[in-house]
Design a protein around this motif. Structure first.
Motif, PDB file in Angstrom:
ATOM      1  N   ALA A 173       0.832  -1.209   0.000  1.00 34.71           N
ATOM      2  CA  ALA A 173       0.000   0.000   0.000  1.00 34.71           C
ATOM      3  C   ALA A 173       0.863   1.254   0.000  1.00 34.71           C
ATOM      4  CB  ALA A 173      -0.920  -0.001   1.216  1.00 34.71           C
ATOM      5  N   GLY A 174       0.619   2.120  -0.987  1.00 38.40           N
ATOM      6  CA  GLY A 174       1.303   3.407  -1.056  1.00 38.40           C
ATOM      7  C   GLY A 174       2.688   3.377  -1.650  1.00 38.40           C
ATOM      8  N   ASN A 192      -1.439  -4.925   0.131  1.00 38.15           N
ATOM      9  CA  ASN A 192      -1.110  -5.343   1.492  1.00 38.15           C
ATOM     10  C   ASN A 192      -0.615  -4.167   2.338  1.00 38.15           C
ATOM     11  OD1 ASN A 192      -0.768  -7.184   3.600  1.00 38.15           O
ATOM     12  ND2 ASN A 192       1.325  -7.684   3.005  1.00 38.15           N
ATOM     13  N   LYS A 193      -0.654  -4.361   3.637  1.00 28.72           N
ATOM     14  CA  LYS A 193      -0.164  -3.390   4.632  1.00 28.72           C
ATOM     15  C   LYS A 193      -1.023  -2.126   4.668  1.00 28.72           C
ATOM     16  CE  LYS A 193       4.546  -5.145   3.934  1.00 28.72           C
ATOM     17  NZ  LYS A 193       5.983  -4.833   3.763  1.00 28.72           N
ATOM     18  N   VAL A 194      -2.337  -2.273   4.409  1.00 26.27           N
ATOM     19  CA  VAL A 194      -3.229  -1.104   4.464  1.00 26.27           C
ATOM     20  C   VAL A 194      -3.384  -0.596   5.888  1.00 26.27           C
ATOM     21  CG1 VAL A 194      -4.501  -1.717   2.379  1.00 26.27           C
ATOM     22  CG2 VAL A 194      -5.288  -2.575   4.605  1.00 26.27           C
ATOM     23  N   ASP A 195      -2.981  -1.398   6.881  1.00 28.75           N
ATOM     24  CA  ASP A 195      -3.083  -0.960   8.272  1.00 28.75           C
ATOM     25  C   ASP A 195      -2.150   0.210   8.566  1.00 28.75           C
ATOM     26  OD1 ASP A 195      -1.337  -3.428   7.854  1.00 28.75           O
ATOM     27  OD2 ASP A 195      -0.507  -2.673   9.743  1.00 28.75           O
ATOM     28  N   LYS A 196      -1.206   0.470   7.668  1.00 34.38           N
ATOM     29  CA  LYS A 196      -0.295   1.609   7.860  1.00 34.38           C
ATOM     30  C   LYS A 196      -1.022   2.936   7.678  1.00 34.38           C
ATOM     31  CE  LYS A 196       2.621   0.677   4.659  1.00 34.38           C
ATOM     32  NZ  LYS A 196       3.812   0.798   3.785  1.00 34.38           N
ATOM     33  N   PRO A 200      -8.050  -4.666  -0.658  1.00 31.33           N
ATOM     34  CA  PRO A 200      -7.156  -4.143   0.381  1.00 31.33           C
ATOM     35  C   PRO A 200      -7.023  -5.186   1.487  1.00 31.33           C
ATOM     36  CG  PRO A 200      -8.979  -2.640  -0.106  1.00 31.33           C
ATOM     37  CD  PRO A 200      -9.334  -3.961  -0.693  1.00 31.33           C
ATOM     38  N   VAL A 201      -5.796  -5.482   1.896  1.00 34.04           N
ATOM     39  CA  VAL A 201      -5.583  -6.494   2.929  1.00 34.04           C
ATOM     40  C   VAL A 201      -4.488  -6.054   3.891  1.00 34.04           C
ATOM     41  CG1 VAL A 201      -6.256  -8.379   1.375  1.00 34.04           C
ATOM     42  CG2 VAL A 201      -3.840  -7.801   1.626  1.00 34.04           C
ATOM     43  N   SER A 202      -4.460  -6.724   5.021  1.00 34.41           N
ATOM     44  CA  SER A 202      -3.347  -6.597   5.954  1.00 34.41           C
ATOM     45  C   SER A 202      -3.093  -7.977   6.522  1.00 34.41           C
ATOM     46  CB  SER A 202      -3.660  -5.616   7.087  1.00 34.41           C
ATOM     47  OG  SER A 202      -2.670  -5.718   8.108  1.00 34.41           O
ATOM     48  N   TYR A 255      -0.786  -8.732   8.524  1.00 35.32           N
ATOM     49  CA  TYR A 255      -0.427  -8.565   9.933  1.00 35.32           C
ATOM     50  C   TYR A 255      -1.671  -8.449  10.806  1.00 35.32           C
ATOM     51  CZ  TYR A 255       1.576  -6.429  14.146  1.00 35.32           C
ATOM     52  OH  TYR A 255       1.930  -6.149  15.438  1.00 35.32           O
ATOM     53  N   LYS A 256      -2.673  -7.683  10.348  1.00 37.65           N
ATOM     54  CA  LYS A 256      -3.897  -7.465  11.110  1.00 37.65           C
ATOM     55  C   LYS A 256      -5.014  -8.436  10.728  1.00 37.65           C
ATOM     56  CE  LYS A 256      -2.777  -3.643  13.448  1.00 37.65           C
ATOM     57  NZ  LYS A 256      -2.869  -3.503  14.926  1.00 37.65           N
ATOM     58  N   LYS A 257      -4.711  -9.338   9.757  1.00 31.61           N
ATOM     59  CA  LYS A 257      -5.701 -10.326   9.296  1.00 31.61           C
ATOM     60  C   LYS A 257      -6.943  -9.646   8.706  1.00 31.61           C
ATOM     61  CE  LYS A 257      -4.197 -13.914  12.569  1.00 31.61           C
ATOM     62  NZ  LYS A 257      -3.003 -13.178  13.009  1.00 31.61           N
ATOM     63  N   ILE A 258      -6.706  -8.612   7.930  1.00 33.29           N
ATOM     64  CA  ILE A 258      -7.794  -7.880   7.270  1.00 33.29           C
ATOM     65  C   ILE A 258      -7.927  -8.359   5.825  1.00 33.29           C
ATOM     66  CG2 ILE A 258      -8.567  -5.600   6.473  1.00 33.29           C
ATOM     67  CD1 ILE A 258      -6.976  -4.392   8.831  1.00 33.29           C
ATOM     68  N   GLY A 259      -9.140  -8.663   5.397  1.00 36.22           N
ATOM     69  CA  GLY A 259      -9.402  -8.976   3.992  1.00 36.22           C
ATOM     70  C   GLY A 259      -9.135 -10.410   3.576  1.00 36.22           C
ATOM     71  N   LEU A 260      -8.775 -11.291   4.497  1.00 37.93           N
ATOM     72  CA  LEU A 260      -8.417 -12.655   4.120  1.00 37.93           C
ATOM     73  C   LEU A 260      -9.612 -13.438   3.577  1.00 37.93           C
ATOM     74  CD1 LEU A 260      -6.016 -13.626   7.058  1.00 37.93           C
ATOM     75  CD2 LEU A 260      -5.460 -12.571   4.863  1.00 37.93           C
ATOM     76  N   SER A 261     -10.777 -13.273   4.203  1.00 39.40           N
ATOM     77  CA  SER A 261     -11.964 -13.977   3.708  1.00 39.40           C
ATOM     78  C   SER A 261     -12.368 -13.468   2.329  1.00 39.40           C
ATOM     79  CB  SER A 261     -13.127 -13.819   4.695  1.00 39.40           C
ATOM     80  OG  SER A 261     -13.464 -12.448   4.868  1.00 39.40           O
ATOM     81  N   ASP A 262     -12.101 -12.192   2.068  1.00 37.21           N
ATOM     82  CA  ASP A 262     -12.400 -11.633   0.742  1.00 37.21           C
ATOM     83  C   ASP A 262     -11.523 -12.274  -0.332  1.00 37.21           C
ATOM     84  OD1 ASP A 262     -14.270  -9.906   1.861  1.00 37.21           O
ATOM     85  OD2 ASP A 262     -12.793  -8.317   2.177  1.00 37.21           O
TER      86      ASP A 262
END
Length: 324
Positions: free
Chosen positions: A118-119, A144-148, A173-175, A177-184
């Motif tokens: 991301a970015g 990845n790394k959208v949690d930043k 968008p996924v993270s 590290y934060k386990k965001i977006g994995l089911s998507d």
């Protein structure tokens, strides 16, 4: 997963009995995970599997081999193909091997997962995007790394740039590290997998042997413990890998190969402190992997220019003969 590498034919045979009872709506297929070094490909795959299979570290080019991670449910089986990062520069034989291995991931897969950070868009990202232009495969971009980014609106210009640079069918968008977006990711991949029985038996998590995974665990400790230069000039060879029935433990002897005498001293550390530390850390992960007690012995040996010697690389397992 077993103590030895299995051929595709052997693995398929192991799953034939199970396939007869599988629903006609069952889906299975391959998803290649690609991108430049150090964007989180291995971490994403590990999280999708729910367990650590590919080694990780903050250093680029941690992954050197193609590894299949097998995610099996009652309705589908996704085989994630984790690959070395595609990188520019680096003229040694090992760099050529890693890029060739990464490129080979495109063969016979059903969908491509292109991981970007991301970015951040680099020349190496651009090189990967260029390769994708010529593929007749669906491409899912994982940012990845959208949690930043606390304010997700700050990502909009970057996502707009991606839409112009990459031929894609979806963006998630996924993270890791934060386990965001994995089911998507899983839901999107399933849109492109064919209806067919599982390719691997349902108790397989990888097509790699435990011996291979043991060597990778030790190499991870090298990558995480040592400075910038030494890990790239080192590799691990398992010399002994056997279970002692009487003692109820695994006996593992591993050889850490480095390219120069000075690197050997760095790996060993003052009074052997570093190699002892790496051995302790590796042993903990090996106990978890093997679900048994482990006696681990590590040695360090100088093998000059092993990373630029095609024959030496092949003897250490850096070859194209591991097929899925």
């Amino acid at each position: 997963m077993s103590d030895k590498e299995l051929s595709l034919e052997e693995i398929l045979a192991a799953g034939q009995d199970e396939q007869s009872a599988v629903s006609s709506d069952y889906q299975s297929g391959f998803a290649a995970v690609i991108g430049r070094p150090n964007v989180g490909k291995s971490t994403i795959m590990n999280e999708m599997l729910g367990q650590k299979l590919s080694i990780t570290s903050p250093k680029p080019q941690t992954t050197r081999h193609r590894i299949h991670g097998i995610h099996t449910t009652d309705s589908h089986q996704i085989i994630f193909v984790d690959t070395p990062g595609m990188h520019l520069g680096g003229q040694k034989s090992i760099n050529t091997y890693m890029n060739r291995t990464a490129n080979s991931a495109f063969a016979d897969v059903d969908v491509v997962l292109f991981v970007v950070e991301a970015g951040r868009w680099t020349k190496e990202d651009q090189a990967v995007a260029k390769k994708l232009q010529h593929l007749e495969l669906p491409v899912i971009v994982l940012v990845n790394k959208v949690d930043k980014f606390k304010d997700k609106q700050e990502l909009f210009p970057f996502i707009q740039q991606l839409s112009e640079e990459v031929k894609m069918d979806a963006l998630i968008p996924v993270s890791a590290y934060k386990k965001i977006g994995l089911s998507d990711i899983e839901a999107e991949v399933l849109k492109y997998l064919p209806k067919q029985p599982p390719i691997f038996a349902d108790d397989y998590i990888t097509d790699r042997s435990t011996r291979f995974l043991a060597a990778e665990i030790i190499r991870e400790k090298l990558m995480r413990t040592l400075g910038e230069e030494v890990p790239y000039g080192s590799t691990v060879e398992i010399e002994r890998f056997e279970f002692d029935e009487e003692e109820g433990r695994w006996l593992i002897n591993a050889l850490i190969l480095v390219e120069r005498a000075g690197q050997k001293q760095i790996v060993i550390g003052k009074k052997g402190e570093l190699i002892k530390k790496m051995g302790t850390q590796a042993r903990k992960d090996l106990i978890h992997l093997l679900d048994a007690r482990v006696h681990l012995e590590l040695w360090v040996k100088v093998k000059e220019n092993w990373s630029d010697d095609a024959r030496a690389l092949a003897s250490l397992g850096y070859d194209d003969n591991h097929s899925r």
